[in-house]
Write a protein that holds these residues in place. Structure first.
Motif, PDB file in Angstrom:
ATOM      1  N   ALA C 126       0.717  -1.391   0.103  1.00  0.00           N
ATOM      2  CA  ALA C 126       0.002   0.037   0.140  1.00  0.00           C
ATOM      3  C   ALA C 126       0.780   1.184  -0.030  1.00  0.00           C
ATOM      4  O   ALA C 126       0.606   2.165  -0.950  1.00  0.00           O
ATOM      5  N   VAL C 127       1.845   1.270   0.847  1.00  0.00           N
ATOM      6  CA  VAL C 127       2.710   2.388   1.063  1.00  0.00           C
ATOM      7  C   VAL C 127       3.481   2.721  -0.454  1.00  0.00           C
ATOM      8  O   VAL C 127       3.425   3.936  -0.977  1.00  0.00           O
ATOM      9  N   ALA C 128       3.744   1.687  -1.305  1.00  0.00           N
ATOM     10  CA  ALA C 128       4.510   1.930  -2.434  1.00  0.00           C
ATOM     11  C   ALA C 128       3.395   2.432  -3.328  1.00  0.00           C
ATOM     12  O   ALA C 128       3.991   2.972  -4.228  1.00  0.00           O
TER      13      ALA C 128
ATOM     14  N   VAL D 127      -3.220   2.132   4.290  1.00  0.00           N
ATOM     15  CA  VAL D 127      -4.167   2.615   3.646  1.00  0.00           C
ATOM     16  C   VAL D 127      -4.916   3.862   4.949  1.00  0.00           C
ATOM     17  O   VAL D 127      -5.154   4.905   4.487  1.00  0.00           O
ATOM     18  N   ALA D 128      -5.403   3.054   5.812  1.00  0.00           N
ATOM     19  CA  ALA D 128      -5.746   3.956   6.800  1.00  0.00           C
ATOM     20  C   ALA D 128      -5.137   5.163   7.435  1.00  0.00           C
ATOM     21  O   ALA D 128      -5.805   6.134   7.949  1.00  0.00           O
ATOM     22  N   TYR D 136     -13.378   3.472   2.040  1.00  0.00           N
ATOM     23  CA  TYR D 136     -12.814   2.736   0.970  1.00  0.00           C
ATOM     24  C   TYR D 136     -12.630   1.040   1.254  1.00  0.00           C
ATOM     25  O   TYR D 136     -12.742   0.795   2.528  1.00  0.00           O
ATOM     26  N   VAL D 137     -12.688   0.381   0.198  1.00  0.00           N
ATOM     27  CA  VAL D 137     -12.673  -1.247   0.162  1.00  0.00           C
ATOM     28  C   VAL D 137     -11.135  -1.465  -0.280  1.00  0.00           C
ATOM     29  O   VAL D 137     -10.616  -0.941  -1.098  1.00  0.00           O
ATOM     30  N   ALA D 138     -10.376  -2.081   0.744  1.00  0.00           N
ATOM     31  CA  ALA D 138      -8.855  -2.550   0.406  1.00  0.00           C
ATOM     32  C   ALA D 138      -8.958  -3.970   0.378  1.00  0.00           C
ATOM     33  O   ALA D 138      -8.877  -4.796   1.328  1.00  0.00           O
ATOM     34  N   MET D 139      -8.637  -4.517  -1.001  1.00  0.00           N
ATOM     35  CA  MET D 139      -8.710  -6.008  -1.108  1.00  0.00           C
ATOM     36  C   MET D 139      -7.904  -6.182  -2.596  1.00  0.00           C
ATOM     37  O   MET D 139      -7.794  -5.300  -3.403  1.00  0.00           O
ATOM     38  N   ASN D 140      -7.042  -7.517  -2.526  1.00  0.00           N
ATOM     39  CA  ASN D 140      -6.279  -7.665  -3.609  1.00  0.00           C
ATOM     40  C   ASN D 140      -5.397  -6.836  -3.980  1.00  0.00           C
ATOM     41  O   ASN D 140      -4.825  -6.567  -5.126  1.00  0.00           O
ATOM     42  N   VAL D 143      -6.897  -0.248  -3.531  1.00  0.00           N
ATOM     43  CA  VAL D 143      -7.964   0.444  -2.644  1.00  0.00           C
ATOM     44  C   VAL D 143      -9.120   1.070  -3.666  1.00  0.00           C
ATOM     45  O   VAL D 143      -8.533   1.395  -4.877  1.00  0.00           O
ATOM     46  N   PHE D 144     -10.046   0.659  -3.262  1.00  0.00           N
ATOM     47  CA  PHE D 144     -11.295   1.218  -4.226  1.00  0.00           C
ATOM     48  C   PHE D 144     -11.878   2.297  -3.245  1.00  0.00           C
ATOM     49  O   PHE D 144     -12.285   2.094  -2.166  1.00  0.00           O
ATOM     50  N   SER D 145     -12.654   3.244  -4.037  1.00  0.00           N
ATOM     51  CA  SER D 145     -13.488   4.253  -3.538  1.00  0.00           C
ATOM     52  C   SER D 145     -14.946   3.373  -3.215  1.00  0.00           C
ATOM     53  O   SER D 145     -15.055   2.375  -3.986  1.00  0.00           O
ATOM     54  N   TRP D 146     -15.522   3.691  -1.975  1.00  0.00           N
ATOM     55  CA  TRP D 146     -16.827   2.870  -1.677  1.00  0.00           C
ATOM     56  C   TRP D 146     -17.746   2.971  -2.879  1.00  0.00           C
ATOM     57  O   TRP D 146     -18.517   1.680  -2.813  1.00  0.00           O
ATOM     58  N   ASP D 147     -17.791   3.791  -3.608  1.00  0.00           N
ATOM     59  CA  ASP D 147     -18.897   3.686  -4.569  1.00  0.00           C
ATOM     60  C   ASP D 147     -18.544   3.264  -6.012  1.00  0.00           C
ATOM     61  O   ASP D 147     -19.167   3.523  -6.990  1.00  0.00           O
TER      62      ASP D 147
END
Lengths: 161, 161, 161, 161
Positions: C126-128, D127-128, D136-140, D143-147
């Motif tokens: 994430a930092v990268a 990310v936090a 945000y959703v953080a997966m894979n 990072v994705f915006s919630w919408d």
């Protein structure tokens, strides 16, 4: 039939010390291993000073012999380093005790991926219950009499000699 | 002495299917388990259709019996679900084969933390080598004759009956 | 946005050599780590000679700098030993490249129980992606500028200096 | 900067119940995960009732929103099931709170081999700390915006929509 488990160190019980950055000994793993195994026969765990088996002296083997001698149990598993397992087995074998004594250990520490520790402990548990009095080494899915075993250090396996 | 390992499914071999989001069966784990155990006796692995033991029918038990019957090996381990392990043991016991047949399994799948699978496999390996011909259940660090065992489902352990 | 991962050894990638009976380096773990992480951004893995960071010489740090310099990617993670992570970060920091370069590692090897390796790799990923060009150390759930970090060897943690 | 971690269940925290023979919820894993990660920033762990995200109702999402709203921390990670992560993110996104709120989870439970849980937790931690207020959703490793996120259930990955 109660089982006695004597932990004496060896690769099986090595612990990674993150401050020193190397494998050494910490709190032993056998209490966790026994619980994880869901054994319903009573088990008595005895922890001796943890040693790398290359550092074991005569006095250390005599301490193991003393523990085995005074044990009330007839079935005994000793967790031991592989490099001098044969030497300790010889000290115990010459004592000619009326007990079934199994030495086992691991090629890879219990807490490291791909470890054989839990398999070996399971194997040794059955051998300790099923064989007559005597001293045996249980490694690589085989049981050896104490006077007919050697570690092949190149291959990393125990074999008859 | 060659050992035959017959994998028939059960909790031992359950695999988490991340698309379906549940435990089912995938590629079996026994090849990895055998290698990890560093067994130096020859092992013949045979994979039957993987089944949850609650779903096993008569035909499935007959398939296991057929495998055991035609096996050249005298020492045989069957990886089986715990819920109907006793029923399959009965089918095999009544066949009175001249082989040492051990049924084992796991309370927690091999690939899940704190699993007893590797311990049970080690225990069963020794029993398969050391006991005379007969059909046995090996669980919880104990060996039971096929006609004197039951699973205590409340406690999650095998016991004499 | 493609990510480059440069593996240079360190505790993260240590492997237990069961013949030698100690931790050293074998086949690297990063390919497995990347797959396990289920990252859907493209990742380019580059493996340099694996070294314990206490054994890293100037030439080894120059090799890392050369890899980073010629990389097409703007986001780069370097897996590195913790003991001299700061020194390598300094070499990279002084080069003033227009890339986001993250050094991370582990206090416990990836293949040993309770390892922080996978957490650190996730954090560094994430930092990268999120920080502007610069050289950073990412350990203990914190990100440090390359010129304001030190390892507290008594406590086993990274801190500002 | 203190971090709040809110555990709400989901695949990440699933536990194998050996008596029932299936995955359910037990004691949560986050306290262990946080300790294992060796995070030196203060972390406040809050455990809500553990739910499979397919079973989450409006009231459950409102409970999560209430926790997030009254939290003193500006950086919040929510451990959540993947199947309805987007729906909870929407409830939180519409609340327009002045906090950085990250939803993450796992495709494979933390306690099962090959789990992505620890990677995702590490990724979400960074990310936090690094992104401005938002949901945000953080997966894979993304990072994705919630919408602008959806789960591709066939491929088992999160993607932009």
């Amino acid at each position: 039939m109660t089982l006695r488990v004597i932990a004496s160190g060896g690769t099986f019980d090595k612990h990674y010390d993150e401050i020193a950055g190397k494998l050494s000994f910490g709190k032993g793993h056998l209490a966790e291993v026994i619980q994880r195994s869901r054994i319903t026969v009573p088990v008595q765990l005895e922890e001796l000073p943890f040693l790398d088996s290359l550092e074991m002296q005569d006095a250390d083997r005599q301490r193991i012999l003393a523990s085995v001698s005074r044990a009330a149990e007839k079935s005994i598993i000793i967790i031991h380093g592989t490099d001098t397992m044969r030497e300790t087995a010889e000290v115990l074998g010459n004592a000619k005790l009326d007990k079934t004594i199994i030495l086992t250990g691991a090629m890879i520490p219990y807490e490291i991926a791909n470890s054989d520790a839990l398999f070996n402990f399971g194997y040794a548990t059955a051998v300790a219950q099923l064989l007559p009095a005597g001293v045996y080494v249980a490694m690589n899915g085989k049981v050896f009499s104490w006077d007919k075993v050697e570690k092949n250090r190149t291959a990393g396996v125990f074999q008859e000699r």
